[in-house]
Design a protein around this motif. Structure first.
Motif, PDB file in Angstrom:
ATOM      1  N   GLU A 120     -11.131   0.559   6.916  1.00 27.72           N
ATOM      2  CA  GLU A 120     -11.058   0.294   8.398  1.00 27.72           C
ATOM      3  C   GLU A 120     -12.551   0.207   8.909  1.00 27.72           C
ATOM      4  O   GLU A 120     -12.947  -0.628   9.548  1.00 27.72           O
ATOM      5  CB  GLU A 120     -10.402   1.385   8.908  1.00 27.72           C
ATOM      6  CG  GLU A 120     -10.264   1.590  10.333  1.00 27.72           C
ATOM      7  CD  GLU A 120      -8.923   0.513  10.465  1.00 27.72           C
ATOM      8  OE1 GLU A 120      -8.808  -0.092  11.537  1.00 27.72           O
ATOM      9  OE2 GLU A 120      -7.964   0.881   9.934  1.00 27.72           O
ATOM     10  N   THR A 161      -1.184  -3.265   4.614  1.00 26.01           N
ATOM     11  CA  THR A 161      -2.269  -2.446   5.538  1.00 26.01           C
ATOM     12  C   THR A 161      -3.476  -3.063   5.681  1.00 26.01           C
ATOM     13  O   THR A 161      -3.983  -2.965   6.797  1.00 26.01           O
ATOM     14  CB  THR A 161      -2.281  -1.019   4.896  1.00 26.01           C
ATOM     15  OG1 THR A 161      -1.201  -0.508   4.533  1.00 26.01           O
ATOM     16  CG2 THR A 161      -3.233  -0.219   5.656  1.00 26.01           C
ATOM     17  N   GLN A 163      -5.188  -4.511   9.169  1.00 20.64           N
ATOM     18  CA  GLN A 163      -6.673  -4.111   9.573  1.00 20.64           C
ATOM     19  C   GLN A 163      -7.553  -5.234   9.923  1.00 20.64           C
ATOM     20  O   GLN A 163      -8.249  -5.255  10.698  1.00 20.64           O
ATOM     21  CB  GLN A 163      -7.316  -3.135   8.450  1.00 20.64           C
ATOM     22  CG  GLN A 163      -6.574  -1.725   8.291  1.00 20.64           C
ATOM     23  CD  GLN A 163      -7.404  -1.103   6.837  1.00 20.64           C
ATOM     24  OE1 GLN A 163      -7.351  -1.673   5.935  1.00 20.64           O
ATOM     25  NE2 GLN A 163      -7.603   0.250   7.210  1.00 20.64           N
ATOM     26  N   HIS A 185     -11.246   2.310  14.340  1.00 20.89           N
ATOM     27  CA  HIS A 185     -10.045   3.076  14.371  1.00 20.89           C
ATOM     28  C   HIS A 185      -9.996   3.973  13.460  1.00 20.89           C
ATOM     29  O   HIS A 185     -10.038   3.669  12.250  1.00 20.89           O
ATOM     30  CB  HIS A 185      -8.849   1.944  14.531  1.00 20.89           C
ATOM     31  CG  HIS A 185      -7.574   2.573  14.416  1.00 20.89           C
ATOM     32  ND1 HIS A 185      -6.923   3.137  15.356  1.00 20.89           N
ATOM     33  CD2 HIS A 185      -6.683   2.791  12.998  1.00 20.89           C
ATOM     34  CE1 HIS A 185      -5.569   3.425  14.533  1.00 20.89           C
ATOM     35  NE2 HIS A 185      -5.616   3.131  13.344  1.00 20.89           N
ATOM     36  N   PRO A 208      -7.398   6.445  11.426  1.00 14.50           N
ATOM     37  CA  PRO A 208      -5.934   7.082  11.257  1.00 14.50           C
ATOM     38  C   PRO A 208      -5.741   8.482  11.258  1.00 14.50           C
ATOM     39  O   PRO A 208      -6.694   9.232  10.654  1.00 14.50           O
ATOM     40  CB  PRO A 208      -5.486   6.341   9.896  1.00 14.50           C
ATOM     41  CG  PRO A 208      -6.740   6.090   9.050  1.00 14.50           C
ATOM     42  CD  PRO A 208      -7.842   5.956  10.081  1.00 14.50           C
ATOM     43  N   LYS A 209      -4.624   9.042  11.654  1.00 14.11           N
ATOM     44  CA  LYS A 209      -4.677  10.435  11.678  1.00 14.11           C
ATOM     45  C   LYS A 209      -4.052  11.048  10.450  1.00 14.11           C
ATOM     46  O   LYS A 209      -3.335  10.341   9.500  1.00 14.11           O
ATOM     47  CB  LYS A 209      -3.383  10.792  12.832  1.00 14.11           C
ATOM     48  CG  LYS A 209      -3.828  10.550  14.291  1.00 14.11           C
ATOM     49  CD  LYS A 209      -4.790  11.376  14.700  1.00 14.11           C
ATOM     50  CE  LYS A 209      -4.890  11.074  16.222  1.00 14.11           C
ATOM     51  NZ  LYS A 209      -5.917  11.955  16.815  1.00 14.11           N
ATOM     52  N   SER A 261     -11.208  10.514   8.705  1.00 15.61           N
ATOM     53  CA  SER A 261      -9.964  10.738   8.537  1.00 15.61           C
ATOM     54  C   SER A 261      -9.781  12.183   7.853  1.00 15.61           C
ATOM     55  O   SER A 261      -8.487  12.624   7.604  1.00 15.61           O
ATOM     56  CB  SER A 261      -9.358   9.859   7.778  1.00 15.61           C
ATOM     57  OG  SER A 261      -9.883   9.721   6.406  1.00 15.61           O
ATOM     58  N   MET A 296      -5.358  11.836   4.422  1.00 11.52           N
ATOM     59  CA  MET A 296      -4.339  10.989   4.320  1.00 11.52           C
ATOM     60  C   MET A 296      -3.310  11.157   2.996  1.00 11.52           C
ATOM     61  O   MET A 296      -2.451  10.308   3.081  1.00 11.52           O
ATOM     62  CB  MET A 296      -5.137   9.508   4.247  1.00 11.52           C
ATOM     63  CG  MET A 296      -5.962   9.305   5.460  1.00 11.52           C
ATOM     64  SD  MET A 296      -5.146   9.258   6.820  1.00 11.52           S
ATOM     65  CE  MET A 296      -4.047   7.931   6.982  1.00 11.52           C
ATOM     66  N   HIS A 298       4.776   5.447  10.633  1.00 11.24           N
ATOM     67  CA  HIS A 298       4.964   5.807  11.888  1.00 11.24           C
ATOM     68  C   HIS A 298       5.341   7.229  11.929  1.00 11.24           C
ATOM     69  O   HIS A 298       5.916   7.633  10.682  1.00 11.24           O
ATOM     70  CB  HIS A 298       5.733   4.879  12.712  1.00 11.24           C
ATOM     71  CG  HIS A 298       7.231   4.791  12.169  1.00 11.24           C
ATOM     72  ND1 HIS A 298       7.450   4.110  11.107  1.00 11.24           N
ATOM     73  CD2 HIS A 298       8.087   5.449  12.747  1.00 11.24           C
ATOM     74  CE1 HIS A 298       8.823   4.350  10.809  1.00 11.24           C
ATOM     75  NE2 HIS A 298       9.334   4.957  11.821  1.00 11.24           N
TER      76      HIS A 298
END
Length: 729
Positions: A113, A138, A142, A427, A429-430, A461, A478, A701
């Motif tokens: 990312e 993915t 990106q 960005h 990601p959580k 992350s 992750m 998601h």
């Protein structure tokens, strides 16, 4: 001819840069990205060799005791995977190329990312047998997020099951891209021999011990029809998106080679067409052609528009304006640069940066626009994996690193006059998996905390918290591999062996659709100055994200001062940090603060913070509540003979099958599975397929959890509360 030597190459690079600071057309910033095990690092190793950057090539897994240059971390060489993105620079036929080799495993996706955030172009590597896989999708998303133009390299044509036609069909179907072959293979798998240059109408052979000797010959008669078919396909794809080729196509004229190359470049930069190259990096075939394509088709820095946002006062009605960066490599423009990666080295914190505008020399003082603090740039280096080469100055378009800069990933640096600017951040990601962690030896606690702080600074992350109630540290990331790597690094780099608990899924609490009104008054009087605060508003689901809370200031009139909105939100966030159902954060709420009331004497920030807590509790008591969990995209590949077993196993894992493909004796199933059901999936799939099945997954998601899962989580939470209550007594 330049001798393949480190010092000789270094001298050439410095001299070349000194002579061509204004030549942006001779500069490329590219990334190498792909699904795990597609050959990214092997491709990069060949690039380094063919450009004279290294003297000999080594295997990724380090079986020869050396390992690939770009995998400089010992864990990377042992595991045979890329964990951290690594930067280097090369020169190919007079063009400087800054390269970032990125990880392929989903657990390290933030490395991809932040690399793509600062790159002008990329090479997407696709395995000839695996095709478009989960992480390919993915990476593609990106690239799309940051509008990064890219070329495609179909690798591993020598591998069993290699099928470039399957790859291009998947790219058109799954990625939705307009693409065509620029080269085509002669032979596949063990018979892979050479490549047909579709545009030049020649066959390209790679000879020598390392494929360094390239020979071109006319296309044999037996392949003439195939070449013409692919040529027509290439022209047709370009005609759909390029006016010049489209006009020639309608007039039934054959474009010249230069017309085709110019068209491919225009369309690649515009992201309306992606050329496909191919080869086998391991067999030393095709990588030089990829380098040619990166120089010829990917954009130079001044062909990409980069903007910085101009900050405006919080109470202003003005909208943020975006100021375009000037990419000219000139001292005339003030410097603007972005910190995109932090890494600890023996010299201190190493900060990777991309210069977007102007010029900077060593020793110059800049301002961190987020903190407002001045920072002196005392050292500038160019990175070659873990090696550093000192430079005295950098210009727009350069990727470099520096030391001693206190900052975070995504910070903007510029001169004092432009301190109101900030580049678009990265960005992040959580995290979806958490584990408890503690040092095996209490004497190592100080090193343990140093490691946690460092890793959280380097990798946005990765997060950690100390749970006051349980007295445990919890780290979130992750995936299992992500956290496992950090646990191993603590032992290796900080002499701090750790004990980790079982992985836990990052469940979240939320509310169901429907407007929930709140009107809460906090009033306390106990002699002297009291406390008073009232807030009125409404809440509903956040339509843009079910994992983010949004607080909207919709105040009108003068009943409630805007200065109390911030403590009001702080109080709400405190309650939302641990929900009533399973004790997890409450997310996915859009909350409007409409009105309220204050007292001239008794109102204060603490009053409205307590009022905010009451508002949040009122919302949660009135709303219909739910629990959401992370859902993963899962791709399973296995021999068709095990179809019944695998289908049964996927059913047990509550998989939602999206589609499947049949290819020879193998079946590929694409499905979505709750992350909570994915633990132990590796062993289960091996048992179903006698060790012949493979899978990959990435985060998709958050969605509603099943009732039985919620009941189990709620029971555990109530048991935890009861246990804590009894301890207090």
């Amino acid at each position: 001819m330049l001798k393949r030597g480190h010092s000789a190459y270094r001298a050439l690079f410095v001299r070349y840069n000194a002579e061509s600071k204004a030549q942006l057309e001779k500069l490329r910033n590219i990334g190498i990205s792909a699904h795990i095990d597609s050959g990214k690092t092997t491709v990069t190793e060949r690039i380094l060799y063919y450009t004279g950057r290294i003297d000999e090539m080594h295997e990724v897994r380090g079986k020869d005791g050396v390992g690939a240059v770009m995998d400089s971390m010992e864990l990377e060489r042992q595991r045979g995977i890329t964990i951290q993105s690594a930067a280097t620079f090369v020169n190919w036929k007079g063009t400087d190329i800054n390269i970032i080799d990125t990880p392929g495993h989903v657990d390290f996706t933030v490395e991809v990312e932040r690399s793509l955030r600062v790159l002008d172009g990329a090479a997407l590597i696709v395995c000839a047998s695996g095709g478009v896989q989960s992480q390919t999708l993915t990476v593609f998303r990106q690239m799309k997020r940051y509008n990064v133009p890219f070329v495609v390299f179909i690798n591993k044509l020598d591998r069993t099951g290699a099928n470039p036609e399957k790859c291009i069909n998947q790219m058109r179907k799954k990625l939705g891209i307009n693409t065509a072959f620029m080269y085509y293979n002669i032979g596949l798998e063990k018979e892979f021999e050479a490549l047909i240059d579709i545009v030049q109408n020649e066959v390209v052979y790679f000879h020598g011990d390392n494929g360094e000797d390239i020979r071109r010959e006319p296309v044999p008669e037996e392949f003439a029809e195939l070449r013409q078919e692919k040529f027509d396909e290439l022209v047709g794809c370009l005609a759909d998106v390029d006016d010049e080729i489209g006009e020639l196509f309608l007039m039934e004229e054959v474009p010249t080679n230069n017309q085709l190359y110019d068209s491919i470049r225009r369309c690649t930069v515009a992201r309306s067409f992606q050329p496909i190259l191919m080869g086998s990096a391991l067999k030393n075939k095709g990588v030089q052609l990829l380098l040619d394509a990166c120089v010829r088709f990917l954009p130079q820095p001044d062909q990409i528009d980069n903007f910085a946002n101009q900050a405006v006062p919080e109470d202003s009605d003005e909208e943020k304006e975006a100021l375009m960066m000037s990419p000219e490599r000139s001292k005339a423009n003030p410097p603007v640069m972005l910190a995109f990666k932090l890494e600890k080295s023996k010299f201190g914190q190493l900060t990777y940066m991309r210069m977007y505008q102007g010029y900077m020399k060593k020793g110059q003082t800049l301002v961190n626009t987020r903190t407002g603090k001045p920072v002196k740039i005392s050292r500038l280096v160019k990175m070659h994996a873990s090696d550093m080469i000192d430079v005295n100055e950098v210009y727009a378009g350069d990727i470099f690193a520096t030391f001693g800069v206190d900052c975070a990933s995504g910070d903007t640096f510029t001169v004092n006059e432009l301190k109101h600017l900030s580049m678009e951040s990265i960005h992040v990601p959580k995290g979806v998996v958490s584990m408890s962690i503690k040092p095996s030896n209490k004497k190592a606690t100080q090193n343990f905390l140093k490691a946690l702080v460092r890793f959280a600074n380097e990798d946005p992350s990765f997060t950690w918290v100390f749970d006051q109630e349980s007295g445990e540290y919890h780290m979130t990331g992750m995936g299992e591999l992500h956290l496992e790597i950090y646990a191993q690094r603590m032992e290796r780099e900080y002499d701090c062996p750790v004990e980790v608990g079982q992985p836990k899924v990052a469940f979240r609490e939320t509310i169901l659709p429907g407007v929930v009104h709140f009107d809460y008054q906090h009033k306390r009087q106990s002699g002297g100055r009291g406390q008073y605060g009232r807030a009125i508003g409404k809440a509903n689901i956040n339509p843009k994200s079910n994992t983010e809370n949004v607080f909207n200031d919709k105040l009108t009139g003068t009943n409630l001062s805007r200065g109390y909105v911030k403590p009001l939100i702080t109080g709400m966030e405190e309650v939302f940090s641990a929900g009533p159902q399973i004790g997890e954060p409450v997310v996915g709420i859009s909350l409007d603060i409409i009105d309220g009331a204050e007292h001239r004497v008794d109102s204060s920030e603490i009053s409205f913070q307590l009022c905010g807590q009451g508002c949040a509790e009122q919302i949660l008591s009135r709303a219909n509540k739910a629990v959401i969990e992370p859902i993963m995209n899962v791709e399973v590949v296995y021999p068709q003979e095990f179809d019944d077993r695998v289908n049964k196993y996927l059913y047990e894992k509550h998989a939602d099958i999206q589609e499947f493909e049949l290819d020879n004796q193998y079946k590929t199933v694409y499905c979505q599975v709750p992350l909570n059901d994915m633990f132990g999936f590796t062993a289960g799939l091996r048992g179903c397929t006698e060790g012949k099945g493979e899978f990959s997954m990435d985060f998709s998601h958050y969605d509603l959890a099943r009732d039985d899962v919620i009941e189990e989580l709620a029971a555990k939470y109530q048991h935890k509360l009861a246990s804590e209550s009894s301890k207090k007594k």
